[in-house]
Design an enzyme around this catalytic site. Sequence first.
Site, PDB file in Angstrom:
ATOM      1  N   ASP A 133       0.843  -1.198   0.000  1.00 61.54           N
ATOM      2  CA  ASP A 133       0.000   0.000   0.000  1.00 61.54           C
ATOM      3  C   ASP A 133       0.879   1.249   0.000  1.00 61.54           C
ATOM      4  O   ASP A 133       1.652   1.467   0.936  1.00 61.54           O
ATOM      5  CB  ASP A 133      -0.891  -0.019   1.244  1.00 61.54           C
ATOM      6  CG  ASP A 133      -2.093   0.893   1.138  1.00 61.54           C
ATOM      7  OD1 ASP A 133      -2.028   1.870   0.369  1.00 61.54           O
ATOM      8  OD2 ASP A 133      -3.099   0.642   1.814  1.00 61.54           O
ATOM      9  N   ASP A 134       0.789   2.045  -1.056  1.00 59.04           N
ATOM     10  CA  ASP A 134       1.541   3.308  -1.174  1.00 59.04           C
ATOM     11  C   ASP A 134       3.047   3.088  -1.331  1.00 59.04           C
ATOM     12  O   ASP A 134       3.839   3.964  -0.969  1.00 59.04           O
ATOM     13  CB  ASP A 134       1.296   4.227   0.031  1.00 59.04           C
ATOM     14  CG  ASP A 134      -0.060   4.934  -0.033  1.00 59.04           C
ATOM     15  OD1 ASP A 134      -0.869   4.590  -0.909  1.00 59.04           O
ATOM     16  OD2 ASP A 134      -0.300   5.822   0.810  1.00 59.04           O
ATOM     17  N   CYS A 187      -6.069   3.851  -3.885  1.00 58.52           N
ATOM     18  CA  CYS A 187      -6.395   2.611  -3.194  1.00 58.52           C
ATOM     19  C   CYS A 187      -7.626   1.842  -3.667  1.00 58.52           C
ATOM     20  O   CYS A 187      -7.523   0.809  -4.322  1.00 58.52           O
ATOM     21  CB  CYS A 187      -6.541   2.927  -1.715  1.00 58.52           C
ATOM     22  SG  CYS A 187      -6.930   1.513  -0.725  1.00 58.52           S
ATOM     23  N   LYS A 199       0.836   9.391  -6.058  1.00 60.74           N
ATOM     24  CA  LYS A 199      -0.463   8.752  -5.877  1.00 60.74           C
ATOM     25  C   LYS A 199      -1.578   9.726  -6.266  1.00 60.74           C
ATOM     26  O   LYS A 199      -1.510  10.914  -5.980  1.00 60.74           O
ATOM     27  CB  LYS A 199      -0.599   8.356  -4.400  1.00 60.74           C
ATOM     28  CG  LYS A 199      -1.968   7.934  -3.918  1.00 60.74           C
ATOM     29  CD  LYS A 199      -1.881   7.678  -2.426  1.00 60.74           C
ATOM     30  CE  LYS A 199      -3.218   7.388  -1.798  1.00 60.74           C
ATOM     31  NZ  LYS A 199      -3.091   7.165  -0.327  1.00 60.74           N
ATOM     32  N   ASP A 259      -0.443  -0.802  -4.804  1.00 58.44           N
ATOM     33  CA  ASP A 259      -1.732  -0.295  -5.281  1.00 58.44           C
ATOM     34  C   ASP A 259      -1.639   1.058  -5.969  1.00 58.44           C
ATOM     35  O   ASP A 259      -2.537   1.446  -6.721  1.00 58.44           O
ATOM     36  CB  ASP A 259      -2.757  -0.237  -4.145  1.00 58.44           C
ATOM     37  CG  ASP A 259      -2.387   0.739  -3.035  1.00 58.44           C
ATOM     38  OD1 ASP A 259      -1.228   1.192  -2.978  1.00 58.44           O
ATOM     39  OD2 ASP A 259      -3.274   1.043  -2.210  1.00 58.44           O
ATOM     40  N   ASN A 260      -0.565   1.792  -5.739  1.00 60.98           N
ATOM     41  CA  ASN A 260      -0.350   3.098  -6.395  1.00 60.98           C
ATOM     42  C   ASN A 260       1.042   3.577  -6.042  1.00 60.98           C
ATOM     43  O   ASN A 260       1.748   2.937  -5.257  1.00 60.98           O
ATOM     44  CB  ASN A 260      -1.396   4.133  -5.951  1.00 60.98           C
ATOM     45  CG  ASN A 260      -1.653   4.176  -4.460  1.00 60.98           C
ATOM     46  OD1 ASN A 260      -2.719   3.776  -3.994  1.00 60.98           O
ATOM     47  ND2 ASN A 260      -0.683   4.632  -3.686  1.00 60.98           N
ATOM     48  N   LYS A 316      -6.161  -5.702   4.186  1.00 59.16           N
ATOM     49  CA  LYS A 316      -7.028  -4.580   3.812  1.00 59.16           C
ATOM     50  C   LYS A 316      -7.965  -4.960   2.671  1.00 59.16           C
ATOM     51  O   LYS A 316      -7.532  -5.518   1.669  1.00 59.16           O
ATOM     52  CB  LYS A 316      -6.135  -3.393   3.416  1.00 59.16           C
ATOM     53  CG  LYS A 316      -6.862  -2.129   3.021  1.00 59.16           C
ATOM     54  CD  LYS A 316      -5.839  -1.021   2.811  1.00 59.16           C
ATOM     55  CE  LYS A 316      -6.457   0.251   2.285  1.00 59.16           C
ATOM     56  NZ  LYS A 316      -5.458   1.328   2.126  1.00 59.16           N
ATOM     57  N   ARG A 327      -8.007  -1.684  -5.984  1.00 53.01           N
ATOM     58  CA  ARG A 327      -8.432  -2.955  -5.418  1.00 53.01           C
ATOM     59  C   ARG A 327      -9.648  -3.510  -6.147  1.00 53.01           C
ATOM     60  O   ARG A 327      -9.781  -4.727  -6.333  1.00 53.01           O
ATOM     61  CB  ARG A 327      -8.696  -2.790  -3.921  1.00 53.01           C
ATOM     62  CG  ARG A 327      -7.416  -2.566  -3.151  1.00 53.01           C
ATOM     63  CD  ARG A 327      -7.609  -1.926  -1.787  1.00 53.01           C
ATOM     64  NE  ARG A 327      -6.357  -1.272  -1.430  1.00 53.01           N
ATOM     65  CZ  ARG A 327      -5.367  -1.881  -0.775  1.00 53.01           C
ATOM     66  NH1 ARG A 327      -5.499  -3.127  -0.383  1.00 53.01           N
ATOM     67  NH2 ARG A 327      -4.243  -1.241  -0.509  1.00 53.01           N
ATOM     68  N   HIS A 352       1.772   2.392   3.982  1.00 51.37           N
ATOM     69  CA  HIS A 352       0.813   3.504   4.059  1.00 51.37           C
ATOM     70  C   HIS A 352       0.962   4.239   5.399  1.00 51.37           C
ATOM     71  O   HIS A 352       1.182   3.618   6.429  1.00 51.37           O
ATOM     72  CB  HIS A 352      -0.601   2.925   3.929  1.00 51.37           C
ATOM     73  CG  HIS A 352      -1.682   3.930   3.708  1.00 51.37           C
ATOM     74  ND1 HIS A 352      -2.080   4.844   4.657  1.00 51.37           N
ATOM     75  CD2 HIS A 352      -2.484   4.142   2.638  1.00 51.37           C
ATOM     76  CE1 HIS A 352      -3.080   5.574   4.183  1.00 51.37           C
ATOM     77  NE2 HIS A 352      -3.339   5.165   2.954  1.00 51.37           N
ATOM     78  N   HIS A 389     -11.449  -2.782   1.677  1.00 46.91           N
ATOM     79  CA  HIS A 389     -11.705  -1.426   1.193  1.00 46.91           C
ATOM     80  C   HIS A 389     -12.571  -1.345  -0.065  1.00 46.91           C
ATOM     81  O   HIS A 389     -12.520  -0.351  -0.796  1.00 46.91           O
ATOM     82  CB  HIS A 389     -10.370  -0.689   0.957  1.00 46.91           C
ATOM     83  CG  HIS A 389     -10.495   0.809   1.109  1.00 46.91           C
ATOM     84  ND1 HIS A 389      -9.519   1.677   0.706  1.00 46.91           N
ATOM     85  CD2 HIS A 389     -11.488   1.574   1.600  1.00 46.91           C
ATOM     86  CE1 HIS A 389      -9.880   2.917   0.950  1.00 46.91           C
ATOM     87  NE2 HIS A 389     -11.079   2.890   1.495  1.00 46.91           N
TER      88      HIS A 389
END
Length: 537
Positions: free
Chosen positions: A34-35, A72, A365, A318-319, A129, A76, A212, A131
């Site tokens: 994540d991130d 995010c 992002k 994710d980004n 996660k 996903r 993240h 989301h």
Amino acid sequence: MNRKNIFLNTVLLLLSLSVWAQDKRPNIILILADDLGYSDLGSYGSEIPTPNLDRLAKEGLRLREFYNNSICAPTRASLLTGQYQHKAGVGYFSNDLGIPAYQGYLNKESLTIAEVLKENGYITLTSGKWHVSGKGQSYPWERGFDYVYPRDDKNANSGAPGLRTPETDAEGYPTQATFSTNLITRNAIGFLDSIKSRQEPFFLYLAHTAPHWPLVAPKEDIARFEGKYDMGWSVLREQRLKRQREIGLIPTGLTPSAADRDIYDWEKLTAEQRAGWAKKMEIFAAMVYRLDQSIGELLDRLAKNGQLDNTLIVFLSDNGAPAEDLVRWHHGSDRNKGAIGTVTSYESQSKNWSYASNTPFKAFKDDMYEGGINTPFIAWFPGRIQQGEIKQGTGHIIDLAPTFYELANAKYPEAYRATKVNALAGKSLLPLLTSKSQQVLRKEGLFWERAGNRAARVGKWKLVSTWPSQTWELYDLESDPTETRNIAGKNEEVVSRLAQAYANWAKETGVVDFAELESKEPASMKEFRKSKVQEVE
């Protein structure tokens, strides 16, 4: 029925049961960070020790170009379904803007990888996660997963789930036993332990929250990086560029993108300011390190359980690294109560350090430049994927579902529980992963839209526009992969052709002009965009 037919039917039944009991289809593990920025792993140029992910890269394959949806929840949604995010119902974020394509959670027409693989005999597991649920719908246990952690409504749809409040040491740093990164992996390991005697193959979706924000890590992990970032972000970026050239990830003569005008000048900061900023990156590095260590635990347990053989492992982010500043957004100034790195602190690395994380690309992002949508991709499958390869790739998250289905010999249905399902949008990556093919070729191109930010990629050409501007920029990614030269004015025919392709895609996919939706955008997300622009004195 005569005895001969009874005998033949019995033999066929026993044969089919035998084949099912000895199901040799591969296990599939999908690991999502994540991130995480493009250059945050050792195998992508980082100084952060990531030996376990680097092992997977060395024994497997890396891609130079692998695309996501820039943020995010939309990423996903596409990752889990093989659909563009609007088609899956998550066109904006995990917010309901009152239109089906923007309802903020997965719709029933877009099947998850777990739903399809479960119908085809796989055991399905997820930890971390989620989301992509909302309005009490589309929780992971409702969308095909047999084993789920955390199994509660609040954490399932949290943007950055706490999973549970960690225990702390005397100074307020989280313990290893209760740190979220370790919890996510160890719960996945527990699931794997519980199914190790079963014969069916499994699909594990391991969705980490690291790295993240908020920046929190165990004290002993942070200590590993003390003094490592006293040189500042510009020097760090140059060091990562050098390593990327040395490992062959980027061409020797590539021109990196220039810094945004609001990136701070390290040399003009006071000694106290430098120390504060360096500490942020030390904690970020500790979070990446701990993520890698937890993946090492996973690999060790898979080997011990006899579950590692015949397994495809895919790792991605994710980004790109984020630019948001928690001092100015997300109630950061109110939530930040303790020393940075402790569980009561609430800070982010901000765009200064993310400028280094996204080396060699520009932007962050939520942006449609390469820094926002192009992140690391590692695939490991001994005997099927050649070791140590770096390929161009040009893959996209919509490609993973069809890849897994082909690998698993899984049938993708036209209808599921009386609902007609969306056709898959992507292409199988198996030719890219297992043959000499260097990249995914698709005449139709790839397209993006998120809160008015737009992009189109057809062949070497890429269009980009950033909200609220409607003006298209054009880049030749073959000669300028870092998007340093906007050549739209010299290539009007190309701009027109790609703009029309984008318009056709937008209509087919359910994209709505963001001017019609902006009034419905939550105030917090408007502030999110503002927090990405730093004040420079």
